[in-house]
Design a protein around this motif. Structure first.
Motif, short mmCIF file in Angstrom:
data_model
loop_
_atom_site.label_atom_id
_atom_site.label_comp_id
_atom_site.label_asym_id
_atom_site.label_seq_id
_atom_site.Cartn_x
_atom_site.Cartn_y
_atom_site.Cartn_z
N VAL A 184 0.86 -1.19 0.00
CA VAL A 184 0.00 0.00 0.00
C VAL A 184 0.89 1.24 0.00
CG1 VAL A 184 -1.88 -1.18 1.22
CG2 VAL A 184 -0.18 0.07 2.54
N ASP A 185 0.27 2.41 -0.11
CA ASP A 185 1.06 3.64 -0.08
C ASP A 185 1.20 4.18 1.35
OD1 ASP A 185 -1.44 4.74 0.40
OD2 ASP A 185 -1.60 5.70 -1.56
N ASP A 186 2.12 5.14 1.53
CA ASP A 186 2.39 5.71 2.85
C ASP A 186 1.15 6.32 3.51
OD1 ASP A 186 4.96 4.94 2.26
OD2 ASP A 186 5.82 6.95 2.31
N PRO A 187 0.32 7.09 2.77
CA PRO A 187 -0.87 7.65 3.42
C PRO A 187 -1.83 6.59 3.96
CG PRO A 187 -0.40 8.84 1.39
CD PRO A 187 0.51 7.63 1.43
N THR A 188 -1.88 5.43 3.31
CA THR A 188 -2.73 4.35 3.80
C THR A 188 -2.24 3.86 5.16
OG1 THR A 188 -3.36 3.67 1.58
CG2 THR A 188 -3.60 2.02 3.33
N VAL A 189 -0.93 3.71 5.30
CA VAL A 189 -0.37 3.27 6.58
C VAL A 189 -0.63 4.33 7.65
CG1 VAL A 189 1.76 2.73 7.84
CG2 VAL A 189 1.36 1.76 5.57
N SER A 190 -0.50 5.58 7.29
CA SER A 190 -0.78 6.65 8.24
C SER A 190 -2.22 6.57 8.73
CB SER A 190 -0.52 8.01 7.57
OG SER A 190 -0.75 9.05 8.50
N ARG A 191 -3.16 6.32 7.83
CA ARG A 191 -4.57 6.17 8.21
C ARG A 191 -4.76 4.93 9.09
NH1 ARG A 191 -5.29 7.83 2.99
NH2 ARG A 191 -5.65 5.71 2.23
N LEU A 192 -4.10 3.83 8.74
CA LEU A 192 -4.22 2.61 9.54
C LEU A 192 -3.75 2.83 10.97
CD1 LEU A 192 -2.96 -0.10 7.03
CD2 LEU A 192 -5.29 0.19 7.87
N CYS A 193 -2.72 3.65 11.13
CA CYS A 193 -2.16 3.92 12.45
C CYS A 193 -3.12 4.74 13.32
CB CYS A 193 -0.81 4.62 12.34
SG CYS A 193 0.50 3.53 11.76
N LYS A 194 -4.13 5.35 12.71
CA LYS A 194 -5.11 6.16 13.45
C LYS A 194 -6.48 5.49 13.52
CE LYS A 194 -2.79 10.27 11.84
NZ LYS A 194 -2.68 11.12 10.70
N GLN A 195 -6.64 4.40 12.81
CA GLN A 195 -7.94 3.76 12.66
C GLN A 195 -8.42 3.09 13.93
OE1 GLN A 195 -7.98 2.14 8.68
NE2 GLN A 195 -9.42 0.58 9.37
N ARG A 196 -9.73 3.01 14.12
CA ARG A 196 -10.32 2.39 15.31
C ARG A 196 -11.03 1.07 15.00
NH1 ARG A 196 -8.20 4.71 19.66
NH2 ARG A 196 -8.41 6.94 19.65
N SER A 197 -11.17 0.72 13.73
CA SER A 197 -11.78 -0.56 13.38
C SER A 197 -11.11 -1.10 12.12
CB SER A 197 -13.29 -0.42 13.16
OG SER A 197 -13.54 0.43 12.07
N PHE A 198 -11.06 -2.41 12.02
CA PHE A 198 -10.38 -3.06 10.91
C PHE A 198 -11.21 -4.25 10.43
CE2 PHE A 198 -6.30 -0.99 11.46
CZ PHE A 198 -6.31 -0.65 12.80
N THR A 199 -11.15 -4.54 9.15
CA THR A 199 -11.74 -5.78 8.66
C THR A 199 -10.80 -6.92 9.02
OG1 THR A 199 -10.64 -5.67 6.51
CG2 THR A 199 -12.82 -4.59 6.69
N PHE A 200 -11.33 -8.13 9.03
CA PHE A 200 -10.50 -9.28 9.33
C PHE A 200 -9.39 -9.43 8.29
CE2 PHE A 200 -9.51 -13.86 9.37
CZ PHE A 200 -9.08 -13.95 10.68
N ALA A 201 -9.73 -9.19 7.02
CA ALA A 201 -8.74 -9.29 5.95
C ALA A 201 -7.60 -8.29 6.16
CB ALA A 201 -9.39 -9.07 4.59
#
Length: 74
Positions: free
Chosen positions: A33-50
């Motif tokens: 994935v790209d860097d902004p996606t990782v940045s968003r993941l680091c702030k996210q509060r919910s995730f899909t199992f995948a």
């Protein structure tokens, strides 16, 4: 009035990435994935199992508790 219990998710993905000596850019490359996606993941509060599986694979672990904690708030 009765208050319902709340669940708080604490995302420590950024710490897990750093503890493995990786930058977010390196982690992004491992995830495909790209860097902004990782940045968003680091702030996210919910995730899909995948997505959780993808993160674990990029971190080289099977333990989601290394980067996600769920706390019940009363």
């Amino acid at each position: 009035m009765r208050q319902e219990n709340e669940i708080m998710i604490i995302n420590t993905l950024a710490t897990a990435i750093r503890s493995r000596g990786m930058t977010q850019a390196q982690f992004a490359e491992r995830m495909g994935v790209d860097d902004p996606t990782v940045s968003r993941l680091c702030k996210q509060r919910s995730f899909t199992f995948a997505r959780l599986q993808q993160i674990c694979q990029a971190l080289g672990t099977n333990e989601i508790t290394e980067f996600i904690r769920v706390i019940e708030v009363k």
